[in-house]
Every structure is written in C-alpha cells, then in structure tokens.
Motif scaffolding. Structure first.
Motif, PDB file in Angstrom:
ATOM      1  N   THR A  62     -11.063   5.227  -3.965  1.00  0.00           N
ATOM      2  CA  THR A  62      -9.938   4.435  -4.440  1.00  0.00           C
ATOM      3  C   THR A  62      -9.746   4.670  -5.935  1.00  0.00           C
ATOM      4  O   THR A  62     -10.645   5.122  -6.636  1.00  0.00           O
ATOM      5  CB  THR A  62     -10.165   2.942  -4.178  1.00  0.00           C
ATOM      6  OG1 THR A  62     -11.350   2.531  -4.859  1.00  0.00           O
ATOM      7  CG2 THR A  62     -10.328   2.676  -2.689  1.00  0.00           C
ATOM      8  N   GLY A  63      -8.550   4.357  -6.410  1.00  0.00           N
ATOM      9  CA  GLY A  63      -8.263   4.514  -7.829  1.00  0.00           C
ATOM     10  C   GLY A  63      -6.925   5.191  -8.040  1.00  0.00           C
ATOM     11  O   GLY A  63      -6.179   5.456  -7.099  1.00  0.00           O
ATOM     12  N   GLN A  64      -6.631   5.500  -9.295  1.00  0.00           N
ATOM     13  CA  GLN A  64      -5.375   6.163  -9.622  1.00  0.00           C
ATOM     14  C   GLN A  64      -5.491   7.658  -9.369  1.00  0.00           C
ATOM     15  O   GLN A  64      -6.504   8.274  -9.666  1.00  0.00           O
ATOM     16  CB  GLN A  64      -4.980   5.909 -11.075  1.00  0.00           C
ATOM     17  CG  GLN A  64      -3.598   6.433 -11.420  1.00  0.00           C
ATOM     18  CD  GLN A  64      -3.030   5.846 -12.693  1.00  0.00           C
ATOM     19  OE1 GLN A  64      -3.725   5.133 -13.417  1.00  0.00           O
ATOM     20  NE2 GLN A  64      -1.765   6.117 -12.979  1.00  0.00           N
ATOM     21  N   ILE A  65      -4.436   8.224  -8.796  1.00  0.00           N
ATOM     22  CA  ILE A  65      -4.389   9.654  -8.479  1.00  0.00           C
ATOM     23  C   ILE A  65      -3.473  10.336  -9.491  1.00  0.00           C
ATOM     24  O   ILE A  65      -2.423   9.799  -9.856  1.00  0.00           O
ATOM     25  CB  ILE A  65      -3.888   9.871  -7.043  1.00  0.00           C
ATOM     26  CG1 ILE A  65      -4.858   9.226  -6.049  1.00  0.00           C
ATOM     27  CG2 ILE A  65      -3.725  11.350  -6.730  1.00  0.00           C
ATOM     28  CD1 ILE A  65      -4.355   9.224  -4.618  1.00  0.00           C
TER      29      ILE A  65
ATOM     30  N   ASN B  87      -2.553   3.514   1.224  1.00  0.00           N
ATOM     31  CA  ASN B  87      -3.370   2.423   1.743  1.00  0.00           C
ATOM     32  C   ASN B  87      -4.344   2.916   2.820  1.00  0.00           C
ATOM     33  O   ASN B  87      -4.274   4.052   3.264  1.00  0.00           O
ATOM     34  CB  ASN B  87      -2.448   1.336   2.310  1.00  0.00           C
ATOM     35  CG  ASN B  87      -3.194   0.068   2.649  1.00  0.00           C
ATOM     36  OD1 ASN B  87      -4.222  -0.238   2.050  1.00  0.00           O
ATOM     37  ND2 ASN B  87      -2.687  -0.678   3.604  1.00  0.00           N
ATOM     38  N   LYS B  88      -5.261   2.032   3.196  1.00  0.00           N
ATOM     39  CA  LYS B  88      -6.234   2.253   4.266  1.00  0.00           C
ATOM     40  C   LYS B  88      -7.292   3.277   3.878  1.00  0.00           C
ATOM     41  O   LYS B  88      -7.813   4.002   4.731  1.00  0.00           O
ATOM     42  CB  LYS B  88      -5.533   2.670   5.569  1.00  0.00           C
ATOM     43  CG  LYS B  88      -4.446   1.694   6.018  1.00  0.00           C
ATOM     44  CD  LYS B  88      -3.871   2.043   7.359  1.00  0.00           C
ATOM     45  CE  LYS B  88      -2.768   1.079   7.753  1.00  0.00           C
ATOM     46  NZ  LYS B  88      -2.207   1.360   9.087  1.00  0.00           N
ATOM     47  N   ALA B  89      -7.639   3.334   2.589  1.00  0.00           N
ATOM     48  CA  ALA B  89      -8.677   4.257   2.146  1.00  0.00           C
ATOM     49  C   ALA B  89     -10.013   3.952   2.813  1.00  0.00           C
ATOM     50  O   ALA B  89     -10.846   4.855   2.987  1.00  0.00           O
ATOM     51  CB  ALA B  89      -8.825   4.182   0.624  1.00  0.00           C
TER      52      ALA B  89
ATOM     53  N   LEU C 114      -5.945   2.811  -2.338  1.00  0.00           N
ATOM     54  CA  LEU C 114      -6.654   1.539  -2.248  1.00  0.00           C
ATOM     55  C   LEU C 114      -6.817   1.122  -0.800  1.00  0.00           C
ATOM     56  O   LEU C 114      -6.316   1.780   0.121  1.00  0.00           O
ATOM     57  CB  LEU C 114      -5.924   0.449  -3.044  1.00  0.00           C
ATOM     58  CG  LEU C 114      -4.467   0.115  -2.701  1.00  0.00           C
ATOM     59  CD1 LEU C 114      -4.353  -0.782  -1.470  1.00  0.00           C
ATOM     60  CD2 LEU C 114      -3.789  -0.562  -3.870  1.00  0.00           C
ATOM     61  N   SER C 115      -7.507   0.017  -0.609  1.00  0.00           N
ATOM     62  CA  SER C 115      -7.648  -0.583   0.718  1.00  0.00           C
ATOM     63  C   SER C 115      -7.234  -2.043   0.622  1.00  0.00           C
ATOM     64  O   SER C 115      -7.932  -2.846   0.008  1.00  0.00           O
ATOM     65  CB  SER C 115      -9.093  -0.479   1.217  1.00  0.00           C
ATOM     66  OG  SER C 115      -9.267  -1.299   2.361  1.00  0.00           O
ATOM     67  N   ALA C 116      -6.092  -2.355   1.204  1.00  0.00           N
ATOM     68  CA  ALA C 116      -5.657  -3.749   1.215  1.00  0.00           C
ATOM     69  C   ALA C 116      -6.604  -4.600   2.050  1.00  0.00           C
ATOM     70  O   ALA C 116      -6.804  -5.777   1.761  1.00  0.00           O
ATOM     71  CB  ALA C 116      -4.238  -3.853   1.763  1.00  0.00           C
TER      72      ALA C 116
ATOM     73  N   GLY D 108      -9.704  -1.300  -5.061  1.00  0.00           N
ATOM     74  CA  GLY D 108      -8.610  -0.653  -5.764  1.00  0.00           C
ATOM     75  C   GLY D 108      -7.406  -1.540  -6.034  1.00  0.00           C
ATOM     76  O   GLY D 108      -6.504  -1.135  -6.768  1.00  0.00           O
ATOM     77  N   VAL D 109      -7.377  -2.743  -5.455  1.00  0.00           N
ATOM     78  CA  VAL D 109      -6.212  -3.609  -5.628  1.00  0.00           C
ATOM     79  C   VAL D 109      -6.080  -4.068  -7.076  1.00  0.00           C
ATOM     80  O   VAL D 109      -4.969  -4.240  -7.586  1.00  0.00           O
ATOM     81  CB  VAL D 109      -6.283  -4.822  -4.676  1.00  0.00           C
ATOM     82  CG1 VAL D 109      -5.177  -5.831  -4.968  1.00  0.00           C
ATOM     83  CG2 VAL D 109      -6.182  -4.353  -3.231  1.00  0.00           C
ATOM     84  N   GLU D 110      -7.212  -4.244  -7.766  1.00  0.00           N
ATOM     85  CA  GLU D 110      -7.137  -4.690  -9.158  1.00  0.00           C
ATOM     86  C   GLU D 110      -6.422  -3.676 -10.042  1.00  0.00           C
ATOM     87  O   GLU D 110      -5.743  -4.034 -11.012  1.00  0.00           O
ATOM     88  CB  GLU D 110      -8.538  -4.985  -9.702  1.00  0.00           C
ATOM     89  CG  GLU D 110      -9.415  -3.778  -9.994  1.00  0.00           C
ATOM     90  CD  GLU D 110     -10.006  -3.123  -8.752  1.00  0.00           C
ATOM     91  OE1 GLU D 110     -10.628  -2.063  -8.896  1.00  0.00           O
ATOM     92  OE2 GLU D 110      -9.856  -3.686  -7.647  1.00  0.00           O
ATOM     93  N   LEU D 111      -6.535  -2.382  -9.700  1.00  0.00           N
ATOM     94  CA  LEU D 111      -5.829  -1.360 -10.468  1.00  0.00           C
ATOM     95  C   LEU D 111      -4.326  -1.445 -10.228  1.00  0.00           C
ATOM     96  O   LEU D 111      -3.523  -1.201 -11.138  1.00  0.00           O
ATOM     97  CB  LEU D 111      -6.348   0.026 -10.095  1.00  0.00           C
ATOM     98  CG  LEU D 111      -7.808   0.320 -10.437  1.00  0.00           C
ATOM     99  CD1 LEU D 111      -8.213   1.695  -9.932  1.00  0.00           C
ATOM    100  CD2 LEU D 111      -8.019   0.221 -11.949  1.00  0.00           C
TER     101      LEU D 111
END
Length: 210
Positions: A153-156, A144-146, A165-167, A172-175
């Motif tokens: 953001t995205g899958q690693i 978190n906190k990207a 992602l960044s809450a 990235g939350v949709e992923l």
C-alpha cells in the motif's frame, strides 16, 4: 509589502472557509470497486451495505465527517456501468451529477484491473469511467483491495494522485486522507483564520491580480 499581506490574508481566508464550509468528496467507480467499504472505513462504522453483488448501492449515501480536522461531506454513489435496470440507471445518473458537482472525486478501481507497472494517463480513465475527462485537477485514483493480492500500500509514482490501499483492512487509508487534505489546500491550522465567504476570497484574488 501589500502583495505579501494580501497573500497571507488570502491563505487565512481560504483556511477559514474550509473550516466553515468543508468540501464535498464523491466516491466513484465501477460496481464492487469498494466505494461503500471505503465510506464505512472513513466513517468508522457500517454506514453503507457491502455485499459481493454488483449494483448493491443504487442511490446516493451521504455522510458528514471531520477527517484530520477538515469537515467533509462524503458521497457514496452507484457503480458506473451500462445497465438495463431503470432504477440502477437513475442511480448512475445521480452519481454522475454528484461527480460533476464534487470538490474532489475519489475514483476507486479494483487492483486486479490495473497495469501497476505503467499507470495510464488520467484523462482516459475519467472518460471511460465517468464520461468526463475535465476533472483532472480534482481527482484522486485509488487502487483498492490490496489486501486480497498481497500488494504494497502507499502512493504510486504517477503524474496524478494515485494510491494503493485496502478499504477492508484500513491499510493506506491514512495516506488518502492526507492527500484529500492537501488537495483541498487545508493545513489544519486554525490560528489566524477567519470565517471568510466566497465573495471575500474573490475580492482578495481580484485585488492580488491588479
């Protein structure tokens, strides 16, 4: 032909059970990892109090949501750490109990504390944070906190579900939601599904194994 019919019925039964019962998703991690921020983002409102003070969340906070068509109970938990505060210790005990009973566990980690180039194996992470490495097949790890570190953001790439992602911003939350849906085995199609119960699914699985 019978095995093929059983498989199709089993898929439909699982889909119907998910639509009726949903799943429990528990947010876990150290204090200030962003669990409450993620809960608020998923809810679309300020459900949980968010501050810079570690240990703000001390009790469980539950929200019933529908994400991408899937009913979900999201549980925000106290930050996992050693504490001398009896109230916080009780919150941590309750958090661990919820984690053990979760259908899926989303482990949040502050991106500053992560070796992004070489993601470590999942079992040590679970053992360190949760005290249990037996949740391998039902855990998603979130960095978190990207937004604070200008990281993509995205899958690693890792041998387990790992997302940046960044809450706070929602990037990235949709992923993450798509990954929850996939891990739950939910396609989102209501066509042909029926409201199966656990005993129906058990019976179909036993018949398929004969």
């Amino acid at each position: 032909r019978l095995l093929d019919a059983l498989q199709k019925t089993l898929v439909s039964a699982r889909e119907g059970a998910l639509l009726r019962d949903g799943i429990k998703v528990v947010l876990a991690g150290r204090p200030n990892a962003g669990k409450s921020s993620l809960l608020n983002r998923l809810c679309g409102r300020d459900s949980a109090i968010v501050t810079e003070l570690a240990g703000t969340t001390r009790d469980l906070l539950r929200e019933q949501l529908v994400l991408a068509g899937l009913p979900i109970e999201v549980v925000d938990t106290a930050g996992l750490r050693d504490s001398d505060d009896p109230v916080e210790r009780e919150g941590i005990r309750r958090a661990r109990a919820e984690i053990a009973a979760a259908d899926l566990c989303v482990v949040l980690i502050d991106d500053r504390h992560w070796p992004r180039a070489t993601p470590p194996p999942l079992a040590p992470i679970l053992q360190e944070l949760i005290g249990d490495s037996a949740l391998l097949d039902r855990t998603i790890v979130v960095l978190n906190k990207a937004d604070l570190y200008t990281l993509p953001t995205g899958q690693i790439d890792a041998d387990y579900p790992l997302f940046s992602l960044s809450a706070a911003s929602g990037d990235g939350v949709e992923l993450l939601v798509a990954a929850i849906k996939q891990m739950a085995g939910f396609s989102g199609s209501e066509a042909g599904g029926f409201s199966a119960r656990r005993r129906h699914i058990d019976a179909l699985e036993r018949a398929q194994a004969l």
